[in-house]
Design an enzyme around this catalytic site. Structure first.
Site, PDB file in Angstrom:
ATOM      1  N   GLY A  73     -11.588 -23.814  -3.893  1.00 44.82           N
ATOM      2  CA  GLY A  73     -12.832 -23.619  -4.627  1.00 44.82           C
ATOM      3  C   GLY A  73     -14.049 -23.854  -3.761  1.00 44.82           C
ATOM      4  O   GLY A  73     -14.997 -24.532  -4.171  1.00 44.82           O
ATOM      5  N   VAL A  74     -14.022 -23.303  -2.544  1.00 45.83           N
ATOM      6  CA  VAL A  74     -15.151 -23.463  -1.629  1.00 45.83           C
ATOM      7  C   VAL A  74     -15.585 -22.100  -1.097  1.00 45.83           C
ATOM      8  O   VAL A  74     -14.793 -21.168  -1.000  1.00 45.83           O
ATOM      9  CB  VAL A  74     -14.804 -24.380  -0.431  1.00 45.83           C
ATOM     10  CG1 VAL A  74     -14.521 -25.786  -0.900  1.00 45.83           C
ATOM     11  CG2 VAL A  74     -13.625 -23.827   0.363  1.00 45.83           C
ATOM     12  N   MET A  75     -16.858 -22.013  -0.767  1.00 47.26           N
ATOM     13  CA  MET A  75     -17.388 -20.867  -0.035  1.00 47.26           C
ATOM     14  C   MET A  75     -17.564 -21.322   1.407  1.00 47.26           C
ATOM     15  O   MET A  75     -18.208 -22.344   1.665  1.00 47.26           O
ATOM     16  CB  MET A  75     -18.724 -20.424  -0.620  1.00 47.26           C
ATOM     17  CG  MET A  75     -19.436 -19.348   0.184  1.00 47.26           C
ATOM     18  SD  MET A  75     -21.092 -19.015  -0.475  1.00 47.26           S
ATOM     19  CE  MET A  75     -21.769 -18.010   0.866  1.00 47.26           C
ATOM     20  N   ILE A  76     -16.941 -20.612   2.350  1.00 46.42           N
ATOM     21  CA  ILE A  76     -16.975 -21.045   3.744  1.00 46.42           C
ATOM     22  C   ILE A  76     -17.663 -20.006   4.618  1.00 46.42           C
ATOM     23  O   ILE A  76     -17.821 -18.847   4.231  1.00 46.42           O
ATOM     24  CB  ILE A  76     -15.557 -21.312   4.283  1.00 46.42           C
ATOM     25  CG1 ILE A  76     -14.692 -20.038   4.169  1.00 46.42           C
ATOM     26  CG2 ILE A  76     -14.907 -22.477   3.554  1.00 46.42           C
ATOM     27  CD1 ILE A  76     -13.333 -20.173   4.812  1.00 46.42           C
TER      28      ILE A  76
ATOM     29  N   ASP B   5       0.053  -7.524   1.467  1.00 50.49           N
ATOM     30  CA  ASP B   5       0.550  -6.153   1.598  1.00 50.49           C
ATOM     31  C   ASP B   5       2.075  -6.108   1.598  1.00 50.49           C
ATOM     32  O   ASP B   5       2.684  -5.347   2.345  1.00 50.49           O
ATOM     33  CB  ASP B   5      -0.002  -5.491   2.865  1.00 50.49           C
ATOM     34  CG  ASP B   5       0.112  -3.964   2.825  1.00 50.49           C
ATOM     35  OD1 ASP B   5       0.264  -3.413   1.718  1.00 50.49           O
ATOM     36  OD2 ASP B   5       0.083  -3.340   3.904  1.00 50.49           O
TER      37      ASP B   5
ATOM     38  N   GLY C  33       3.509   6.634   7.914  1.00 43.79           N
ATOM     39  CA  GLY C  33       4.911   6.787   7.544  1.00 43.79           C
ATOM     40  C   GLY C  33       5.766   5.649   8.055  1.00 43.79           C
ATOM     41  O   GLY C  33       6.840   5.371   7.520  1.00 43.79           O
ATOM     42  N   ASN C  34       5.305   4.962   9.119  1.00 42.97           N
ATOM     43  CA  ASN C  34       5.999   3.773   9.619  1.00 42.97           C
ATOM     44  C   ASN C  34       5.771   2.555   8.731  1.00 42.97           C
ATOM     45  O   ASN C  34       6.528   1.578   8.789  1.00 42.97           O
ATOM     46  CB  ASN C  34       5.529   3.415  11.032  1.00 42.97           C
ATOM     47  CG  ASN C  34       6.292   4.145  12.118  1.00 42.97           C
ATOM     48  OD1 ASN C  34       5.733   4.989  12.808  1.00 42.97           O
ATOM     49  ND2 ASN C  34       7.569   3.831  12.271  1.00 42.97           N
ATOM     50  N   SER C  35       4.704   2.583   7.939  1.00 39.80           N
ATOM     51  CA  SER C  35       4.340   1.416   7.140  1.00 39.80           C
ATOM     52  C   SER C  35       5.506   0.962   6.269  1.00 39.80           C
ATOM     53  O   SER C  35       6.129   1.763   5.576  1.00 39.80           O
ATOM     54  CB  SER C  35       3.144   1.741   6.242  1.00 39.80           C
ATOM     55  OG  SER C  35       1.982   1.939   6.995  1.00 39.80           O
TER      56      SER C  35
ATOM     57  N   HIS D  16       0.813  -1.220   0.000  1.00 42.35           N
ATOM     58  CA  HIS D  16       0.000   0.000   0.000  1.00 42.35           C
ATOM     59  C   HIS D  16       0.846   1.270   0.000  1.00 42.35           C
ATOM     60  O   HIS D  16       0.355   2.343  -0.341  1.00 42.35           O
ATOM     61  CB  HIS D  16      -0.985  -0.005   1.178  1.00 42.35           C
ATOM     62  CG  HIS D  16      -0.379   0.323   2.506  1.00 42.35           C
ATOM     63  ND1 HIS D  16      -0.029  -0.638   3.432  1.00 42.35           N
ATOM     64  CD2 HIS D  16      -0.068   1.504   3.088  1.00 42.35           C
ATOM     65  CE1 HIS D  16       0.462  -0.066   4.513  1.00 42.35           C
ATOM     66  NE2 HIS D  16       0.451   1.231   4.330  1.00 42.35           N
TER      67      HIS D  16
END
Length: 474
Positions: free
Chosen positions: A275-278, A146, A217-219, A116
């Site tokens: 390939g699953v919806m949990i 990230d 700013g630390n990111s 980011h």
């Protein structure tokens, strides 16, 4: 012994006890001076710039002027950008700058930071501890974790020693070096508050939670143990004020380096996919399944062409273990599967109809595996939205709609999830175009603009909904 003598002796004993206690406390507090002296040369400041199209909106009583600063403070700089541009609205180009941190991981100029920090940047500048400022190239970025890798043209650079985030313990001392608000090489310290913390929409990272003071700013900066080893990348904070509130989160260095190595070597990041919806197992569901406590991930639906369906998993199965590792909650399953290389087998312990059984599944590759800097093949597929779809089957049409595709899986970190699209939704139209098939959806996505949001019509639970969808910049 007189009364005064007794009081004097007691006072002296108390004074000695207090001095001894203070001395012992001072001995227990860590000294970070050596750590900072050795590590600081390899910590860098990162500044980015990007050109964006802003617009002067006819915003109510403000008569075509930009949103006033007071509202930008509450709603964010991009509040106006989320709204479609009406006829007569005027736009202009504007350069926006941002700051972050990073650290050098190789002598030949590879640098690690947060995705980011450099997202959408037209130019990236890296300031070294010795005063040099170098242009950096984005090698690759992975939004799901990230993590981003940069490259500067330099040799013989100082590097940091990497630790092992698997050995972390709650309560141990840690320190951070970064550039909060542009104040480069600021040092803060604290302790590890928790490990393996899962955050909403960040299911692929078991975060390290600390009380180290982290601010904008630390990111991207390093988190150290007392041995001066990097154990994490400072990534985000929980805040209601915009600043530090005692809850900071870092990406474990083991996770970050796995991603960085793939970006450097392959230009992309591969993740395992079932390939699953949990969904979570609530206490009521746990009771209904005969479980002692809520745990695991309940499979609510499957992609009929996905690895799970192919290898025998069924809707209603509760996944309890992955290769012997306990699935404490539904959020743990994507993380455990995501770390498995596509094509490898995993043994899942599942609860089905009150009985435990083991199912071996050959893990597939996530449809939207992230590509390196600049993008690659597949960027215009539905996976670009962070979702998987399939055609409507017989009986799935409704009197209220006669076209669309069914969403079978949604990446919780993708743009579709951020827009509010859920697995099970029927995607009916994008803009003024009706969606007839997955293939046509791919074509429509490839034509979507990146500079503004577009309306998407969904059909859910017998009702139509509209959401605003904005593509992530390539």
């Amino acid at each position: 012994m007189t009364r005064m003598t007794r009081h004097l002796a007691l006072w002296m004993l108390l004074s000695l006890a207090i001095l001894a206690s203070q001395s012992a406390m001072a001995q227990k507090l860590p000294d970070f001076t050596s750590l900072v002296e050795e590590a600081a040369p390899a910590v860098v400041n990162i500044s980015t710039s990007r050109t964006v199209e802003t617009r002067n909106m006819p915003f109510g009583q403000f008569g075509g002027q930009e949103l006033p600063e007071i509202f930008k403070h509450f709603f964010g700089e991009r509040f106006g950008d989320q709204m479609p541009m009406p006829p007569g609205a005027q736009g202009h180009s504007e350069e926006r700058r941002s700051l972050g941190s990073g650290f050098i991981i190789s002598e030949d100029g590879y640098i690690m930071t947060n995705a980011h920090v450099v997202e959408g940047a037209d130019e990236i500048l890296v300031s070294l501890n010795d005063g040099r400022e170098l242009k950096a190239e984005l090698v690759g970025a992975d939004t799901k974790t990230d993590v981003a890798v940069l490259k500067v043209d330099a040799d013989n650079l100082p590097t940091l020693t990497l630790g092992d985030s698997e050995d972390l313990k709650v309560g141990q001392w840690v320190a951070a070096i970064g550039s909060p608000f542009g104040l480069d090489h600021s040092v803060t310290s604290g302790i590890i508050s928790a490990i393996n913390r899962t955050l909403p929409r960040d299911v692929y990272v078991p975060f390290i939670q600390t009380d180290v003071a982290i601010n904008p700013g630390n990111s991207g900066g390093p988190l150290f143990n007392l041995d001066g080893e990097v154990i994490g990348i400072n990534s985000q904070i929980f805040t209601r004020s915009g600043g530090y509130m005692g809850l900071s989160f870092a990406i474990p260095i083991d996770v970050a380096m796995d991603v960085a190595d793939q970006l450097r070597n392959d230009g992309s990041v591969s993740r395992g996919w079932l390939g699953v919806m949990i969904q979570p197992v609530s206490r009521e569901l746990a009771d209904s399944f005969g479980m002692d406590k809520p745990q695991g991930a309940l499979i609510a639906d499957l992609d009929p062409d996905g690895p799970a369906a192919r290898d025998g998993l069924k809707a209603g199965d509760v996944v309890l273990e992955v290769d012997g590792q306990t699935v404490d909650s539904s959020s743990a399953l994507p993380r455990l599967i995501g770390r498995v290389s596509p094509g490898n087998d995993v043994e899942l312990k599942v609860l089905r109809n009150g009985e435990h059984r083991n199912v071996t599944v050959t893990v597939g590759d996530w449809p939207d595996s992230q590509k390196g800097a600049g993008g690659s093949a597949g960027d215009t597929a539905p996976a670009r939205l962070g979702l998987a779809v399939r055609p409507l089957e017989e009986g799935q049409h409704d009197q209220a709609i006669d076209n669309g595709v069914r969403v079978v899986e949604v990446d919780p970190t993708g743009v579709a999830a951020k827009a509010g699209i859920r697995a099970g939704d029927i995607l009916v139209s994008i803009g003024e175009h009706a969606v007839e098939s997955p293939e046509q959806l791919s074509e429509l996505i490839g034509e979507l603009p990146e500079d503004r949001a577009v309306p998407v019509r969904l059909y859910r639970s017998g009702h139509s909904y509209y959401v605003a969808l904005r593509l992530a910049q390539k």
